[in-house]
Design a protein around this motif. Structure first.
Motif, PDB file in Angstrom:
ATOM      1  N   ARG A 143       0.670   2.510  -9.528  1.00  0.00           N
ATOM      2  CA  ARG A 143       0.385   3.921  -9.755  1.00  0.00           C
ATOM      3  C   ARG A 143       0.919   4.743  -8.588  1.00  0.00           C
ATOM      4  O   ARG A 143       0.774   4.348  -7.427  1.00  0.00           O
ATOM      5  N   VAL A 144       1.495   5.897  -8.907  1.00  0.00           N
ATOM      6  CA  VAL A 144       2.026   6.813  -7.903  1.00  0.00           C
ATOM      7  C   VAL A 144       1.494   8.207  -8.208  1.00  0.00           C
ATOM      8  O   VAL A 144       1.737   8.747  -9.289  1.00  0.00           O
ATOM      9  N   ALA A 171      -1.329  -0.537  -6.122  1.00  0.00           N
ATOM     10  CA  ALA A 171      -0.899  -1.609  -7.019  1.00  0.00           C
ATOM     11  C   ALA A 171      -2.038  -2.598  -7.195  1.00  0.00           C
ATOM     12  O   ALA A 171      -2.791  -2.870  -6.248  1.00  0.00           O
ATOM     13  N   THR A 172      -2.183  -3.124  -8.415  1.00  0.00           N
ATOM     14  CA  THR A 172      -3.165  -4.174  -8.688  1.00  0.00           C
ATOM     15  C   THR A 172      -2.475  -5.289  -9.451  1.00  0.00           C
ATOM     16  O   THR A 172      -1.542  -5.056 -10.226  1.00  0.00           O
ATOM     17  N   VAL A 181      -5.951  -8.826  -7.022  1.00  0.00           N
ATOM     18  CA  VAL A 181      -5.344  -8.415  -5.760  1.00  0.00           C
ATOM     19  C   VAL A 181      -4.974  -6.950  -5.870  1.00  0.00           C
ATOM     20  O   VAL A 181      -4.492  -6.493  -6.910  1.00  0.00           O
ATOM     21  N   GLN A 182      -5.190  -6.188  -4.809  1.00  0.00           N
ATOM     22  CA  GLN A 182      -4.808  -4.782  -4.822  1.00  0.00           C
ATOM     23  C   GLN A 182      -4.360  -4.337  -3.440  1.00  0.00           C
ATOM     24  O   GLN A 182      -4.704  -4.941  -2.419  1.00  0.00           O
ATOM     25  N   GLY A 183      -3.568  -3.287  -3.421  1.00  0.00           N
ATOM     26  CA  GLY A 183      -3.094  -2.725  -2.168  1.00  0.00           C
ATOM     27  C   GLY A 183      -2.593  -1.311  -2.401  1.00  0.00           C
ATOM     28  O   GLY A 183      -2.427  -0.864  -3.540  1.00  0.00           O
ATOM     29  N   TYR A 216      -3.923  -0.238   2.778  1.00  0.00           N
ATOM     30  CA  TYR A 216      -4.940  -1.278   2.595  1.00  0.00           C
ATOM     31  C   TYR A 216      -4.395  -2.383   1.704  1.00  0.00           C
ATOM     32  O   TYR A 216      -3.420  -2.205   0.959  1.00  0.00           O
ATOM     33  N   GLY A 217      -5.023  -3.532   1.769  1.00  0.00           N
ATOM     34  CA  GLY A 217      -4.660  -4.644   0.903  1.00  0.00           C
ATOM     35  C   GLY A 217      -5.739  -5.700   0.922  1.00  0.00           C
ATOM     36  O   GLY A 217      -6.513  -5.805   1.882  1.00  0.00           O
TER      37      GLY A 217
END
Length: 441
Positions: A143-144, A171-172, A181-183, A216-217
């Protein structure tokens, strides 16, 4: 001192593991239109904070009060068909003043329900509009734009009239079963009482920080239905590096009886230009409890081993500690706190949708003797505050309509009482929140 609606680690794993991106990818029909949803949340909020001492009030009149209505509309498209799908998310929100005045809105305090002008008068209305483009490839969603991250180091807060949002890239990924996972990298954040995106950040205890971005991540892994783990890190450029580890465990002894436990740990160190001074903090909380039928009792302990307040993004929910509750975070330097909590689900007694919660927390040993200049707190004589104590008691009753034309309408009453020595406020607080979600599409 964020709102109590912190998400447990187990709940986070469920939310992230089966949240919007995964639902879009697996549960909703394929196609931009076929997979779309449009929702409207009607939120009515009454907020009253009695500061017990006029000098502690933002307005000096002893209390702040506001009653307001919000309409929160969100559109989430599906994805175009193919290996790589594209879509859009958008939101439009408006907050409307119903009753406040004579300084009762809290002046220019950050605790306002509504934004105020330069004279401290609450605005009649304010809006938030935004959106994000998104791309899905296999099990990854990018997503942006305007986003609402939810994790232990960056979590968009929703404790006031309108929710907080961020702007950037997220991003996921859910490729591995049980692992989410996400960041992301974010360069602006909004506050609940502002229509504007600010190109810098603010923290809860240090205030505005001239940092250009936060990144973040991390991820959440459900080993099985009883045990889950989380690991995350974040960097607020030129301010901090934060690291988080958490786990949640449940074990059923019978159909009626189960045990549960959890652990949360944060480490925070200064970074780059040290905009928040030098620090090297760690804080943790642990919880154990038992659930018997409709009743649940938990005991938690929390301890800050650092010399400074454990800080986080302002008005966010980015503090997954057991003793961070409705008003107090119990995160001052060297502070130790205990809390007991009781929950009751009245569906067992023939009233589905009705629940009750109460908790009591007490903190001691807060000591600012070695705090840096940013987080230092002093008494009237200029000496660092030491041996500080506080307690908080919360009560919450909530009812959600289960069927009929008003299904999912929720009514929630929340009350908090806090008392403390010199470093914190004495106050009584009441919040009444009525929400009615509508699925339009």
């Amino acid at each position: 001192m964020v709102n109590n609606s912190k998400i447990s680690i187990a709940a986070l794993a469920v939310v992230v593991g089966s949240g919007p991106s995964m639902v879009m990818a697996e549960d909703k029909p394929q196609g931009f239109i076929e997979g779309s949803s449009l929702t409207l949340l009607n939120r009515n909020l009454y907020f009253n904070r009695d500061h017990r001492n006029g000098q502690s009030s933002p307005t000096g009149n002893g209390y702040s009060e506001a009653w307001a209505q919000a309409l929160i509309g969100k559109f989430e498209s599906g994805f175009t068909q193919g290996t790589v799908g594209v879509g859009v998310d958008a939101f439009a929100m408006i907050g409307l003043k119903l009753d406040t005045g004579d300084g009762r809105n809290g002046g220019r305090s950050s605790f306002d329900v509504l934004p105020v002008n330069s004279d401290g008068e609450a605005r009649d209305e304010y809006t938030k509009v935004g959106g994000a483009a998104k791309v899905r490839a296999f099990d990854t969603v990018l997503r942006v734009g305007d986003v609402f991250p939810a994790n232990p180091v960056v979590a968009a807060g929703d404790s006031r009239l309108l929710p907080e949002s961020f702007r950037g890239v997220t991003a996921t990924n859910t490729s591995i079963e049980g692992l989410s996972v996400q960041g992301g990298r974010l360069h602006a954040m909004s506050q609940p009482v502002s229509s504007d995106m600010r190109e810098n950040f603010a923290t809860f205890y240090a205030g505005p920080v001239n940092s250009p971005w936060i990144a973040y991540g991390g991820g959440d892994y459900a080993l099985n239905k009883n045990l889950s783990f989380s690991l995350y890190s974040s960097r607020l450029k030129d301010a901090w590096n934060q690291y988080y580890a958490g786990s949640a465990w449940t074990y059923s002894l019978s159909d009626e009886l189960s045990l549960f436990a959890g652990l949360n740990y944060y480490k925070a160190v200064d970074e780059g230009k040290q905009l928040l001074g030098e620090f090297d903090n760690n804080i943790w909380s642990g919880r154990v409890g038992v659930k018997l039928g409709a009743h649940s009792v938990a005991l938690s302990h929390q301890r800050n081993n650092g010399n400074d307040d454990f800080d986080y993004l302002r008005q966010s929910d980015s503090i997954f500690l057991d003793n961070s509750i409705q008003y107090s975070d119990f995160n001052s330097p060297k502070e130790r706190s205990w809390m007991v909590r009781y929950d009751l689900d009245m569906s067992t007694y023939g009233v589905p949708g009705l629940s009750f919660m109460t908790r009591y927390a007490r903190g001691s040993d807060a000591d600012y003797s070695n705090a840096n200049a940013v987080y230092m707190r002093r008494d009237a004589e200029g000496n660092p505050l030491t041996d500080q104590k506080r307690w908080e008691r919360d009560i919450e009753v909530k009812y959600v309509v289960q069927s009929g034309s008003m299904k999912d309408l929720s009514l929630r009453l929340r009350q908090a009482t806090t008392r403390a020595t010199a470093f914190e406020s004495d106050l009584d607080e009441v919040r009444v929140i009525i929400e009615y979600p509508l699925a339009i599409l």
